[in-house]
Write an enzyme that holds these catalytic residues in place. Structure first.
Site, PDB file in Angstrom:
ATOM      1  N   LYS A  96      57.340  60.310  65.644  1.00  0.00           N
ATOM      2  CA  LYS A  96      57.894  61.603  66.087  1.00  0.00           C
ATOM      3  C   LYS A  96      58.210  61.646  67.584  1.00  0.00           C
ATOM      4  CE  LYS A  96      57.056  64.425  62.264  1.00  0.00           C
ATOM      5  NZ  LYS A  96      55.952  63.842  61.478  1.00  0.00           N
ATOM      6  N   GLU A 118      58.223  73.697  65.681  1.00  0.00           N
ATOM      7  CA  GLU A 118      57.364  74.003  64.545  1.00  0.00           C
ATOM      8  C   GLU A 118      56.540  72.760  64.246  1.00  0.00           C
ATOM      9  OE1 GLU A 118      60.314  72.698  64.206  1.00  0.00           O
ATOM     10  OE2 GLU A 118      59.824  71.077  62.832  1.00  0.00           O
ATOM     11  N   SER A 384      55.069  54.654  59.339  1.00  0.00           N
ATOM     12  CA  SER A 384      55.512  55.735  60.234  1.00  0.00           C
ATOM     13  C   SER A 384      54.432  56.229  61.178  1.00  0.00           C
ATOM     14  CB  SER A 384      56.076  56.893  59.413  1.00  0.00           C
ATOM     15  OG  SER A 384      55.140  57.315  58.429  1.00  0.00           O
TER      16      SER A 384
HETATM   17  C1  LIG Z   1      55.817  63.891  60.118  1.00  0.00           C
HETATM   18  C2  LIG Z   1      55.517  62.573  59.525  1.00  0.00           C
HETATM   19  C3  LIG Z   1      56.240  62.067  58.414  1.00  0.00           C
HETATM   20  C4  LIG Z   1      57.268  62.858  57.669  1.00  0.00           C
HETATM   21  O1  LIG Z   1      58.386  63.249  58.385  1.00  0.00           O
HETATM   22  P1  LIG Z   1      59.790  62.520  58.264  1.00  0.00           P
HETATM   23  O2  LIG Z   1      60.700  63.383  59.058  1.00  0.00           O
HETATM   24  O3  LIG Z   1      60.163  62.484  56.815  1.00  0.00           O
HETATM   25  O4  LIG Z   1      59.651  61.164  58.832  1.00  0.00           O
HETATM   26  C5  LIG Z   1      55.957  60.780  57.983  1.00  0.00           C
HETATM   27  N1  LIG Z   1      54.991  60.037  58.565  1.00  0.00           N
HETATM   28  C6  LIG Z   1      54.289  60.493  59.615  1.00  0.00           C
HETATM   29  C7  LIG Z   1      53.241  59.610  60.206  1.00  0.00           C
HETATM   30  C8  LIG Z   1      54.511  61.779  60.131  1.00  0.00           C
HETATM   31  O5  LIG Z   1      53.792  62.214  61.171  1.00  0.00           O
END
Ligand SMILES: *Cc1c(COP(=O)(O)O)cnc(C)c1O
Length: 403
Positions: A96, A118, A384
């Site tokens: 993010k 948000e 992610s």
């Molecule tokens: C917020 C988040 C997501 C989901 O959001 P996307 O916009 O679909 O990427 C996925 N993995 C992590 C670690 C997150 O913090």
């Protein structure tokens, strides 16, 4: 879709449509704001000085490039070649921050002095509050009251960073309600305030902007696959989807490479037929949510259904219009992963590679159990984020079943 493409890779037209999905369904009061945002994005997206500052911060502050790691023991287990894109190693623990930095740099170029966002689980809130601390900007984070209660460590991080957390008491008191409240704030403060959206959702140009700001992920993957394997392209890229930003970033530079198969893992919750699910692309129908026409989980008369997933980051009743388009056109394959499959995948990664993933990322890892890959295939899985925020869930699983 009109002929006029707005991006060299993404199939998006000037009105922000990806096929039938996208657009900007916003109240009149926000029109000039959104217009100015579009102009600023068009002006700075390819600006050398803007990008030099962004890239310097990605390198020195975030710690990019993140490694593409050959997971040897995991590869042996599945009989294929698995490479993990380590977004979990970014500063603040997830992808993010890539978008938060670029968005705040754009806000500063536009002369904005107040940033709002948000957040659901708090990861986007932490990322935005972090960049505001770095830049000395005022920051307000909207968060559903239910999420404030269950994500206390992230709430405290946001406060320590000097931002204000605004608990939202309306509706179900979760992400959807926090987003409504942030939009309301933006309507009341159109002059000085910039709204940083945390995923590839919302009215055009947000889905395009966020995808572009996250596309650094696939730019690095392409180069790293070449360096590590000698091959030009991987066979598969796998990512989880909440609103779709980490997947958009991981897919971006492969979207027009038809030999690369794109797999999107969404959250099935307790199962897609259980009524407790967030499998928007499997179950959704066309509707409008937060300013965008896309697939939405809703009742036949258009009431948005409450989503459910063990993972707060995937617990959203819509999906970015780009992903609705990629899925509907057959460019991506969607696999709905249950809570249990995700938990099993998180423990497998932890015990074979010593990496504790975020529960969201565990949904992408669970795809390895669902698909048969060839022994020469190169499979890239986007990790992610890291699992620190999910330790309470992992610990209760440990205590339940002695695994
Ligand atoms: C917020 C988040 C997501 C989901 O959001 P996307 O916009 O679909 O990427 C996925 N993995 C992590 C670690 C997150 O913090």
């Amino acid at each position: 879709m009109k002929d006029n493409k707005l991006d060299s890779i993404l199939p998006v037209d000037e009105e922000g449509y990806y096929g039938d999905f996208g657009g900007a369904f916003i109240p009149e009061i926000l029109h000039s704001n959104v217009e100015r945002l579009k102009e600023a994005f068009a002006r700075y997206a390819d600006d050398a000085e803007f990008n030099a500052e962004y890239e310097r911060l990605l390198a020195d502050y975030v710690g990019r490039p993140t490694p593409l790691y050959h997971a040897r023991r995991l590869s042996e287990h599945y009989g294929t070649n698995i490479y993990l894109k380590r977004e979990d190693l970014n500063h603040t623990g997830a992808h993010k921050i890539n978008n938060a930095i670029a968005s705040v740099l754009l806000a500063m170029r536009m002369g904005k002095t107040r940033i709002i966002a948000e957040t659901g689980a708090g990861q986007h809130g932490v990322a935005v509050a972090t960049v505001c601390a770095l830049m000395g900007l005022k920051c307000v984070i909207y968060m559903g009251a239910t999420d404030v209660a269950r994500q206390m460590p992230n709430v405290e991080r946001i406060r320590m960073l000097g931002a204000e957390v605004h608990p939202v008491e309306s509706g179900n008191k979760t992400l959807k309600d926090a987003t409504n409240e942030a939009i309301r704030d933006w309507c009341s403060n159109p002059e000085d305030t910039f709204y940083v959206i945390g995923s590839t959702v919302g009215p055009h140009p947000y889905p395009l902007m966020v995808a572009r700001f996250q596309s650094v992920i696939s730019r690095e993957i392409r180069k790293q696959v070449k360096d590590l394997t000698g091959r030009d392209l991987p066979d598969y890229v796998v990512a989880c989807i909440g609103g779709g930003s980490n997947a958009a970033g991981a897919f971006y530079h492969f979207i027009d490479e038809p030999s690369v198969k794109l797999i999107a893992a969404e959250a099935a919750g307790l199962g897609i037929d259980s009524g407790k699910t967030a499998a928007t692309m499997k179950l959704g129908s066309v509707g409008i949510i937060h300013g965008s026409k896309t697939l939405v989980m809703q009742t036949p008369d258009g009431q948005i259904t409450e989503p459910y997933s063990i993972s707060a980051g995937l617990d959203y009743p819509g999906v970015g219009p780009l992903h609705a388009y990629l899925a509907e056109s057959g460019r991506s394959e969607v696999i709905a992963v249950t809570d249990k499959e995700a938990l099993d995948a998180a423990f497998r990664l932890t015990r074979t590679e010593g990496i504790i993933p975020a529960l969201e990322s565990a949904h992408a890892l669970a795809v390895l159990d669902r698909k048969q890959f060839g022994k020469d295939d190169i499979v890239v899985v986007n990790v992610s984020g890291r699992g620190d925020k999910d330790m309470m869930t992992y610990i209760s699983r440990l205590n339940q079943s002695n695994i």
